[in-house]
Structure formats: structure tokens, C-alpha cells
Design a protein around this motif. Structure first.
Motif, PDB file in Angstrom:
ATOM      1  N   TRP A   1      10.231  69.555 -17.173  1.00 33.81           N
ATOM      2  CA  TRP A   1      11.778  68.766 -15.809  1.00 33.81           C
ATOM      3  C   TRP A   1      10.611  68.344 -14.908  1.00 33.81           C
ATOM      4  O   TRP A   1      10.010  69.549 -14.767  1.00 33.81           O
ATOM      5  N   HIS A   2      10.260  67.617 -14.165  1.00 31.45           N
ATOM      6  CA  HIS A   2      10.025  67.224 -12.703  1.00 31.45           C
ATOM      7  C   HIS A   2      10.723  67.089 -11.816  1.00 31.45           C
ATOM      8  O   HIS A   2      11.466  66.424 -12.228  1.00 31.45           O
ATOM      9  N   PHE A   3      10.896  67.856 -10.754  1.00 29.44           N
ATOM     10  CA  PHE A   3      12.090  67.630  -9.575  1.00 29.44           C
ATOM     11  C   PHE A   3      11.034  66.638  -8.633  1.00 29.44           C
ATOM     12  O   PHE A   3      10.370  67.752  -8.074  1.00 29.44           O
ATOM     13  N   THR A   4      11.519  65.938  -8.206  1.00 29.60           N
ATOM     14  CA  THR A   4      10.898  65.177  -7.015  1.00 29.60           C
ATOM     15  C   THR A   4      11.975  65.175  -6.165  1.00 29.60           C
ATOM     16  O   THR A   4      12.522  64.322  -6.321  1.00 29.60           O
ATOM     17  N   PRO A   5      11.133  66.040  -4.459  1.00 25.00           N
ATOM     18  CA  PRO A   5      12.571  65.742  -4.230  1.00 25.00           C
ATOM     19  C   PRO A   5      12.849  63.659  -3.298  1.00 25.00           C
ATOM     20  O   PRO A   5      12.079  63.546  -2.895  1.00 25.00           O
ATOM     21  N   LEU A   6      14.318  63.969  -3.029  1.00 24.70           N
ATOM     22  CA  LEU A   6      14.080  62.557  -1.964  1.00 24.70           C
ATOM     23  C   LEU A   6      14.648  62.534  -0.598  1.00 24.70           C
ATOM     24  O   LEU A   6      15.296  63.707   0.062  1.00 24.70           O
ATOM     25  N   ASP A   7      14.354  61.678   0.119  1.00 24.23           N
ATOM     26  CA  ASP A   7      14.470  61.457   1.638  1.00 24.23           C
ATOM     27  C   ASP A   7      16.676  61.657   1.283  1.00 24.23           C
ATOM     28  O   ASP A   7      16.990  60.693   0.915  1.00 24.23           O
ATOM     29  N   GLY A   8      16.802  62.113   2.638  1.00 22.94           N
ATOM     30  CA  GLY A   8      17.858  62.487   2.192  1.00 22.94           C
ATOM     31  C   GLY A   8      18.422  62.803   1.506  1.00 22.94           C
ATOM     32  O   GLY A   8      19.831  63.519   1.364  1.00 22.94           O
ATOM     33  N   GLY A   9      18.137  64.030   1.050  1.00 27.77           N
ATOM     34  CA  GLY A   9      18.902  65.206   0.149  1.00 27.77           C
ATOM     35  C   GLY A   9      18.730  64.896  -1.790  1.00 27.77           C
ATOM     36  O   GLY A   9      18.400  63.593  -1.704  1.00 27.77           O
ATOM     37  N   GLY A  10      18.707  65.659  -2.228  1.00 26.72           N
ATOM     38  CA  GLY A  10      18.762  66.200  -3.746  1.00 26.72           C
ATOM     39  C   GLY A  10      17.200  64.726  -4.531  1.00 26.72           C
ATOM     40  O   GLY A  10      16.737  65.445  -3.630  1.00 26.72           O
ATOM     41  N   CYS A  11      17.493  64.982  -5.563  1.00 21.96           N
ATOM     42  CA  CYS A  11      16.459  64.907  -6.082  1.00 21.96           C
ATOM     43  C   CYS A  11      16.220  64.069  -7.353  1.00 21.96           C
ATOM     44  O   CYS A  11      16.661  63.515  -7.815  1.00 21.96           O
ATOM     45  N   LYS A  12      15.221  63.303  -7.576  1.00 23.70           N
ATOM     46  CA  LYS A  12      14.628  62.833  -8.794  1.00 23.70           C
ATOM     47  C   LYS A  12      14.361  63.803 -10.238  1.00 23.70           C
ATOM     48  O   LYS A  12      13.225  64.618  -9.348  1.00 23.70           O
ATOM     49  N   VAL A  13      15.457  63.464 -11.401  1.00 23.20           N
ATOM     50  CA  VAL A  13      14.749  64.276 -12.632  1.00 23.20           C
ATOM     51  C   VAL A  13      13.922  63.090 -13.372  1.00 23.20           C
ATOM     52  O   VAL A  13      14.426  62.693 -13.331  1.00 23.20           O
ATOM     53  N   ASP A  14      13.157  63.618 -13.786  1.00 27.02           N
ATOM     54  CA  ASP A  14      11.825  63.271 -14.682  1.00 27.02           C
ATOM     55  C   ASP A  14      12.077  64.254 -15.923  1.00 27.02           C
ATOM     56  O   ASP A  14      11.404  65.205 -15.680  1.00 27.02           O
ATOM     57  N   PHE A  15      12.266  64.083 -17.177  1.00 24.43           N
ATOM     58  CA  PHE A  15      12.532  64.418 -18.388  1.00 24.43           C
ATOM     59  C   PHE A  15      12.057  63.881 -19.145  1.00 24.43           C
ATOM     60  O   PHE A  15      11.821  63.040 -19.937  1.00 24.43           O
ATOM     61  N   MET A  16      10.919  64.817 -20.336  1.00 24.29           N
ATOM     62  CA  MET A  16       9.922  64.316 -21.256  1.00 24.29           C
ATOM     63  C   MET A  16      10.249  65.540 -22.282  1.00 24.29           C
ATOM     64  O   MET A  16       9.991  66.692 -22.348  1.00 24.29           O
ATOM     65  N   VAL A  17      10.994  64.724 -24.183  1.00 23.74           N
ATOM     66  CA  VAL A  17      10.691  65.341 -24.769  1.00 23.74           C
ATOM     67  C   VAL A  17       9.730  64.983 -26.286  1.00 23.74           C
ATOM     68  O   VAL A  17       9.588  64.171 -25.943  1.00 23.74           O
ATOM     69  N   ASP A  18       9.222  65.966 -26.532  1.00 25.53           N
ATOM     70  CA  ASP A  18       8.543  65.799 -27.654  1.00 25.53           C
ATOM     71  C   ASP A  18       8.756  66.716 -28.510  1.00 25.53           C
ATOM     72  O   ASP A  18       8.619  67.913 -27.963  1.00 25.53           O
ATOM     73  N   PHE A  19       8.842  65.950 -30.129  1.00 27.71           N
ATOM     74  CA  PHE A  19       9.167  66.811 -31.130  1.00 27.71           C
ATOM     75  C   PHE A  19       8.677  66.653 -32.097  1.00 27.71           C
ATOM     76  O   PHE A  19       9.332  65.186 -32.580  1.00 27.71           O
ATOM     77  N   SER A  20       9.213  67.121 -33.311  1.00 25.45           N
ATOM     78  CA  SER A  20       9.518  66.407 -35.161  1.00 25.45           C
ATOM     79  C   SER A  20       9.802  67.911 -36.156  1.00 25.45           C
ATOM     80  O   SER A  20       9.579  69.075 -35.509  1.00 25.45           O
ATOM     81  N   PHE A  21      10.413  67.353 -36.983  1.00 22.53           N
ATOM     82  CA  PHE A  21      11.026  68.741 -38.071  1.00 22.53           C
ATOM     83  C   PHE A  21       9.841  68.879 -38.834  1.00 22.53           C
ATOM     84  O   PHE A  21       9.198  67.653 -39.431  1.00 22.53           O
ATOM     85  N   ARG A  22       9.898  69.423 -39.327  1.00 20.18           N
ATOM     86  CA  ARG A  22       9.434  70.188 -40.383  1.00 20.18           C
ATOM     87  C   ARG A  22      10.246  69.111 -41.932  1.00 20.18           C
ATOM     88  O   ARG A  22       9.470  69.180 -42.727  1.00 20.18           O
ATOM     89  N   SER A  23      11.480  69.939 -41.918  1.00 24.73           N
ATOM     90  CA  SER A  23      12.469  69.116 -42.672  1.00 24.73           C
ATOM     91  C   SER A  23      12.077  67.346 -42.459  1.00 24.73           C
ATOM     92  O   SER A  23      12.409  66.848 -41.666  1.00 24.73           O
ATOM     93  N   ARG A  24      11.693  66.431 -43.767  1.00 19.35           N
ATOM     94  CA  ARG A  24      12.307  65.437 -43.865  1.00 19.35           C
ATOM     95  C   ARG A  24      13.349  64.981 -43.343  1.00 19.35           C
ATOM     96  O   ARG A  24      14.464  64.012 -43.318  1.00 19.35           O
ATOM     97  N   VAL A  25      14.093  65.307 -43.999  1.00 19.12           N
ATOM     98  CA  VAL A  25      15.739  65.231 -44.180  1.00 19.12           C
ATOM     99  C   VAL A  25      16.325  65.262 -42.324  1.00 19.12           C
ATOM    100  O   VAL A  25      17.131  64.389 -41.858  1.00 19.12           O
ATOM    101  N   PHE A  26      16.378  66.829 -42.080  1.00 22.16           N
ATOM    102  CA  PHE A  26      16.138  66.267 -40.414  1.00 22.16           C
ATOM    103  C   PHE A  26      15.645  65.581 -39.253  1.00 22.16           C
ATOM    104  O   PHE A  26      16.003  64.812 -38.689  1.00 22.16           O
TER     105      PHE A  26
END
Length: 143
Positions: A74-99
Motif C-alpha cells: 500500500w502506498h499513500f500519497t497526500p493530496l492538495d486539499g486533504g485526503g490521499c491517493k492510495v496505490d495498492f499492489m498484490v502479487d500471489f500464487s497458490f500451491r494448489s492448482r484447484v485454488f
């Protein structure tokens, strides 16, 4: 938003499919947790380490469970006027071929549902403002 993301003990209150969660250790810099997720009769547990880099980054490393690997950031970047931009990255793989096959079919939908849960929780906690979702749509938040 950093506080919302790092308050992992509250995930079962608002995140879909989180059946149970146990925080094993928690500090200002790091947390370790065990989570049980369930979907349509399937239940799996996994452990992760959450690296807290206030105020702008959260890195989650996989420890143990049904995955081959799981990392998210998760990366949070403040925005002018308040709040923030949120960048989210996920990387995964399962051991089980079914999953892996199930996840491949439903990953986009599940990810959108999870992001919407975080957006709804942010609205409930932080109130008025506007949000632009990951799909580019804008929504007015009341509060």
C-alpha cells in the motif's frame, strides 16, 4: 488511510471473507497475524508480517499457508486539499492448482469487493470527501 490499513485486528469487521484473525504481535513498525478466510465452503488460514512505514507505506509479506507466495503493498500519497491517493499492489500464487484455478476465475471480482470494503470503511471513519475508485469512477462521500 495508513491507520485504517494497519488496524488489521479490525479486518473481520469489514472485509469480506475474513472469518477470523489473530494478531500475534503488533508494534509501531511491524505486526504478525494469522487470518482465516472462507468462501463458499472453502476455508484457509495463513500468516503474514505487516511492515508499517508510517505515514506512506505498508508492505505485507507472506509467512505460511496455502500460497506459494503472497506480497502486497500500500502506498499513500497526500493530496492538495486533504485526503490521499492510495496505490495498492498484490502479487500471489497458490500451491494448489484447484485454488489457483478458482482464484483466477474470481480474482478481479474479489479484489474489487475488497477495495470497495476499504473505501466504505474509510467513508465511515473519515467522513465527507470524494473518492475515485480503482476502476476510475468517482463517488461522493457523505458524512
Amino acid at each position: 488511510m495508513f491507520a485504517l490499513v494497519t488496524d488489521i485486528a479490525r479486518y473481520p469487521e469489514f472485509l469480506p471473507w475474513v472469518v477470523a484473525l489473530r494478531v500475534r504481535a503488533d508494534s509501531d513498525r511491524e505486526a504478525v497475524a494469522d487470518m482465516i478466510v472462507g468462501f463458499k465452503g472453502l476455508r484457509e488460514s495463513f500468516s503474514c508480517r505487516v511492515h508499517k512505514r508510517a505515514p506512506d507505506k505498508v508492505i505485507v509479506d507472506y509467512i505460511d499457508g496455502p500460497m506459494r507466495h503472497l506480497n502486497n503493498e500500500w502506498h499513500f500519497t497526500p493530496l492538495d486539499g486533504g485526503g490521499c491517493k492510495v496505490d495498492f499492489m498484490v502479487d500471489f500464487s497458490f500451491r494448489s492448482r484447484v485454488f489457483e484455478a478458482l482464484a483466477g476465475q474470481m480474482f478481479d471480482k474479489a479484489l474489487r469487493k475488497m477495495i470497495a470494503a476499504f473505501e466504505t470503511r474509510a467513508d465511515a471513519l473519515y467522513g465527507a470527501g470524494s473518492v475515485t475508485s480503482s476502476d476510475g469512477r468517482s463517488a461522493s462521500l457523505s458524512g
